[in-house]
Every structure is written in structure tokens, then in C-alpha cells.
Design an enzyme around this catalytic site. Structure first.
Site, mmCIF file in Angstrom:
data_model
loop_
_atom_site.group_PDB
_atom_site.id
_atom_site.type_symbol
_atom_site.label_atom_id
_atom_site.label_comp_id
_atom_site.label_asym_id
_atom_site.label_seq_id
_atom_site.Cartn_x
_atom_site.Cartn_y
_atom_site.Cartn_z
ATOM 1 N N TRP A 131 32.562 13.791 -26.682
ATOM 2 C CA TRP A 131 31.507 14.221 -25.758
ATOM 3 C C TRP A 131 31.839 15.657 -25.335
ATOM 4 C CZ3 TRP A 131 31.665 13.818 -19.931
ATOM 5 C CH2 TRP A 131 30.398 13.960 -19.369
ATOM 6 N N ASP A 144 38.335 7.421 -20.713
ATOM 7 C CA ASP A 144 36.966 7.675 -20.277
ATOM 8 C C ASP A 144 36.098 6.516 -20.762
ATOM 9 O OD1 ASP A 144 34.565 8.589 -19.469
ATOM 10 O OD2 ASP A 144 34.405 10.209 -20.943
ATOM 11 N N LYS A 153 24.987 4.148 -17.312
ATOM 12 C CA LYS A 153 24.253 3.450 -18.383
ATOM 13 C C LYS A 153 24.171 1.951 -18.100
ATOM 14 C CE LYS A 153 25.681 7.368 -20.259
ATOM 15 N NZ LYS A 153 25.082 8.525 -20.823
HETATM 16 N N1 PLP Z 1 31.910 10.221 -20.676
HETATM 17 C C1 PLP Z 1 31.191 9.997 -21.764
HETATM 18 C C2 PLP Z 1 31.911 9.731 -23.046
HETATM 19 C C3 PLP Z 1 29.811 10.029 -21.720
HETATM 20 O O1 PLP Z 1 29.107 9.808 -22.826
HETATM 21 C C4 PLP Z 1 29.171 10.300 -20.493
HETATM 22 C C5 PLP Z 1 27.714 10.379 -20.373
HETATM 23 O O2 PLP Z 1 26.983 10.563 -21.280
HETATM 24 C C6 PLP Z 1 29.966 10.514 -19.385
HETATM 25 C C7 PLP Z 1 31.323 10.475 -19.500
HETATM 26 C C8 PLP Z 1 29.369 10.877 -18.063
HETATM 27 O O3 PLP Z 1 28.880 9.827 -17.380
HETATM 28 P P1 PLP Z 1 28.013 10.085 -16.071
HETATM 29 O O4 PLP Z 1 26.622 10.315 -16.528
HETATM 30 O O5 PLP Z 1 28.195 8.825 -15.303
HETATM 31 O O6 PLP Z 1 28.571 11.260 -15.385
#
Ligand code: PLP
Length: 397
Positions: free
Chosen positions: A130, A211, A246
Site C-alpha cells: 500500500w 498492518d 472496511k
Molecule cells: N493499511 C492498508 C494495507 C490499507 O489498505 C488501508 C486502506 O486502504 C489502510 C491501512 C488504511 O486504513 P484506514 O482507511 O482505516 O486508514
């Protein structure tokens, strides 16, 4: 005064989302942003969440500041979800947890605290990952390098290369790991491979930063947390960021958590103090509303059971759409090996072979994927999956 400010290029995924919104073609298909859509193509409002909102909305309590670490009930429920209800680590008070602004906020606060106490450590992220991992860690001052993860030729996880790389890392190197539903590849480690990573972490004295943004959308709420449980069992210190965006379909409320597994309760209370200080100097305390909704769902047995069934349904729908995409692709382009799709889990699939065709997919077929070849499988539904398969097959023929 501000004439020297440079322009921000924007986030490519968010920019694509705007391009999709402005595309007048009714048959357009959005497989770009990481949002879960139902079979009607809508972002769902979960029934469990709506019922919790009614309860929270009915409260006449004034809106006061939460503590720096967030709502205590929320933190406890988060710990139990991430570490398991019967976790020995929780009973021993070895986990420090705060409520955060989504998974992103958890990564940011965790990175700041790590930088303060491990200023000479480097950080390692998977290749690919990401995009915001690099941005957040570099923003906190770390030098960041990517470890091998995915082989674009086989379109599968390259575990040997990953393990060999981790073996070469200096003590206290921060290793960002996705416990489930790897973003962007959907290629996850199996439990034997995670066990091997845990052994390397122990041997090399590495510092894992997990994560977990999709717990429940891979194999299930418990099984997706395998790595968390394995690290606790091995008694190794680590951090874990988790997100409710999500799995509660509650993106805009910014709900997540950050936990640190420590050697003992005393260390955990100091860790909590450091997390609180990092929050205080950034935004003081998290927003209350979404947190109260999440804790209401997690702590009320009836709503909890309903929510778990809703998470199961989301996971099963994504899985069914991945199978359907695979079936469609095999039908229209049997010469190509599509089986890599079957090995992938969670919201995304990854087909780097599609990457050079992104513009063509958008312009000619109205199918929006992101630049890397990542496909948000949760954007597929019974009406668009066949057309998606045809578009993919056409550009690769
Ligand atoms: N980490 C990963 C791998 C993600 O795909 C995402 C969101 O797409 C996040 C963290 C961030 O999550 P949030 O939207 O709760 O900040």
C-alpha cells in the site's frame, strides 16, 4: 510568503476515483479504490452498524473529549478482536492499545513512537505494498527499503526471496507485515510461512509492525489474526495497527486501533504513555462518535453476532466474485494461465500483466483499475464480472 510551496501531485488512487465519478458512461466499472461494494454496486450500511448508531444517537450524553488513548471500552474490544478473547497476553496486561483515526492514524502514531525510541532503525515494507506505508514511515523520518514479496512473472508470492531478505536485516529493523489480505497483491503467507517469519524475527531480533486493515475478509476474523497469535506465542515484541474502515463499512468515521505487545505490564503501561503523548501532540484525542458505534457493535452480543455474519457475507461475496472472474477469464481466454487469481485472498487481486493496459481498460472499456494492475475484487458484481473478464482478456490477447 508561500510562493515557494511546491504543488502536491495528489494521490493517484483518489484521483482515479474522481475520474470514475466524472465518467458519463453508465456501464463504467470501478475496480480502483479499496472500498467494499455490495452486489448492487453500493457501499453497504451494515445492519449491525445502523442499529448501533440508533443506540448511540439516542444517548443524551454531551459530546466531551475522549481520553488521549480513546474510549476504554473501544480499546478493550479492539484488543480482544485482535489478540483473541482468551489471550494470555491480555490477562497479563501486556498489551497497550489506543483508539486511532483509522488504520492510517495507527500507522502514523506507531511510526512516530518507533522513531523516538529506535531512531537508528531502518524500516522495510513489502514490494509492492500500500503506497502510504512508504509515505508514513518516511514522513516519520525512517529510511525505507522494500523487501521482495511478489514475483511478477509467476504472479505469486515469492516466499523464499522474502525470507532470505529478512535474514539479512540488522537487529531492530522495523518490518511492516500484512497479516492477511495483502494490499495490493491478495497473496498471503500460509501459517507455516508465518511460523518461519516468526523464527527469523526472533533470530534476527527484528521489530514487526503489523498492518491489519482487512481482518475477517481473508479467511475469517480468527484465522486472519494468525500472525498476531503466533508472535504472542513466541513472546516477541511487536506493534499492530488495525482498521475498522472496511469491516464495518465505516470509512469516514476514522476508526482503528494501535496495540503494542510488551514484555510485561509495567512496560505496557509505559508504552501506553508514549502512545498517549504522541496522540496529544498531534490531535489530542480521537473522535468519539464512530468509536462509540464500533464498541457498541463489538460489545453487544446480539449486534456482535450480526456483525460477524455480515463480515462473513462480505468475505464470501468477494470470494465468489474472484471465482466468477476466474471462470469468465478461463472461458474467454483459455490460453492464459489465470490460476494465480485462485491463490489470492481479500479485497484485491493483482495482475501486473494488466498494468500496461490500464489506460486502454479505462478509455475503451470503462474498467477502472489502478496503475500497478491491482483489481478491487469487491467492486465486481453479478452484472459486471462478465464484462470485466472480457475487457481483461481483450487487452491481453
Ligand atoms: N493499511 C492498508 C494495507 C490499507 O489498505 C488501508 C486502506 O486502504 C489502510 C491501512 C488504511 O486504513 P484506514 O482507511 O482505516 O486508514
Amino acid at each position: 510568503m508561500f510562493s515557494t510551496l511546491s504543488a502536491y501531485a495528489g494521490d493517484p488512487i483518489l484521483s482515479l476515483q474522481l475520474a470514475y465519478r466524472d465518467d458519463p458512461r453508465p456501464e463504467k466499472i470501478n475496480l480502483s479504490i479499496g472500498l467494499y461494494y455490495d452486489d448492487e454496486g453500493n457501499i453497504p450500511r451494515l445492519e449491525s452498524v445502523q442499529r448501533a448508531q440508533e443506540i448511540v444517537n439516542a444517548s443524551t450524553a454531551p459530546s466531551v473529549y475522549l481520553p488521549m488513548s480513546g474510549s476504554p471500552a473501544y480499546c478493550k474490544a479492539t484488543q480482544e478482536l485482535v489478540f483473541g478473547k482468551d489471550s494470555e497476553a491480555l490477562r497479563a496486561g501486556r498489551v497497550a492499545t489506543i483508539q486511532t483515526l483509522g488504520g492510517s492514524g495507527a500507522l502514523k502514531v506507531g511510526s512516530d513512537v518507533l522513531k523516538k525510541f529506535f531512531p537508528n532503525s531502518a524500516a522495510r515494507i513489502s514490494n509492492p505494498t500500500w503506497d502510504n506505508h512508504r509515505a508514513i514511515l518516511e514522513g516519520a523520518g525512517f529510511s525505507v527499503e522494500a523487501y521482495p514479496y511478489f514475483d511478477p512473472v509467476t504472479q505469486r508470492l515469492d516466499f523464499e526471496a522474502m525470507a532470505a531478505y529478512l535474514e539479512t536485516q540488522a537487529e531492530q529493523t522495523i518490518i511492516v507485515l500484512h497479516p492477511c489480505c495483502h494490499n495490493p497483491t491478495g497473496a498471503d503467507l500460509n501459517s507455516a510461512q508465518w511460523d518461519e517469519v516468526v523464527r527469523i524475527v526472533a533470530r534476527r531480533k527484528l521489530l514487526p509492525f503489523l498492518d491489519m486493515a482487512y481482518q475477517g475478509l481473508g479467511e475469517g476474523l480468527e484465522r486472519d489474526a494468525y500472525l498476531v497469535r503466533a508472535l504472542v506465542k513466541a513472546d516477541l515484541p511487536f506493534l499492530v495497527a488495525n482498521s475498522y474502515s472496511k469491516i464495518f463499512s465505516i470509512y469516514g468515521e476514522r476508526c482503528g486501533g494501535l496495540s503494542m505487545f510488551c514484555a510485561n505490564a509495567d512496560e505496557a503501561s509505559r508504552a501506553l504513555g508514549q502512545l498517549q503523548q504522541a496522540v496529544r501532540r498531534n490531535y489530542s484525542s480521537p473522535p468519539a462518535y464512530g468509536g462509540h458505534v464500533v464498541e457498541t457493535v463489538l460489545l453487544d452480543p446480539e449486534l456482535r453476532a450480526l456483525w460477524e455474519s455480515e463480515v462473513d457475507a462480505m468475505r464470501e461475496r468477494i470470494h465468489e466474485m474472484r471465482l466468477e472472474l476466474h471462470r469468465g477469464l478461463v472461458r474467454v481466454h483459455p490460453a492464459y494461465d489465470w490460476d494465480f487469481l485462485l491463490a489470492q485472498r481479500g479485497m484485491f487481486s493483482y495482475a501486473p500483466a494488466l498494468a500496461p493496459h490500464m489506460q486502454e481498460l479505462i478509455e475503451k472499456y470503462g474498467v477502472y483499475i489502478i496503475e500497478s494492475g491491482r483489481i478491487c475484487v469487491a467492486g465486481l458484481n453479478t452484472r459486471n464480472v462478465e464484462r470485466t473478464a472480457q475487457a481483461f482478456a481483450s487487452v491481453l490477447k
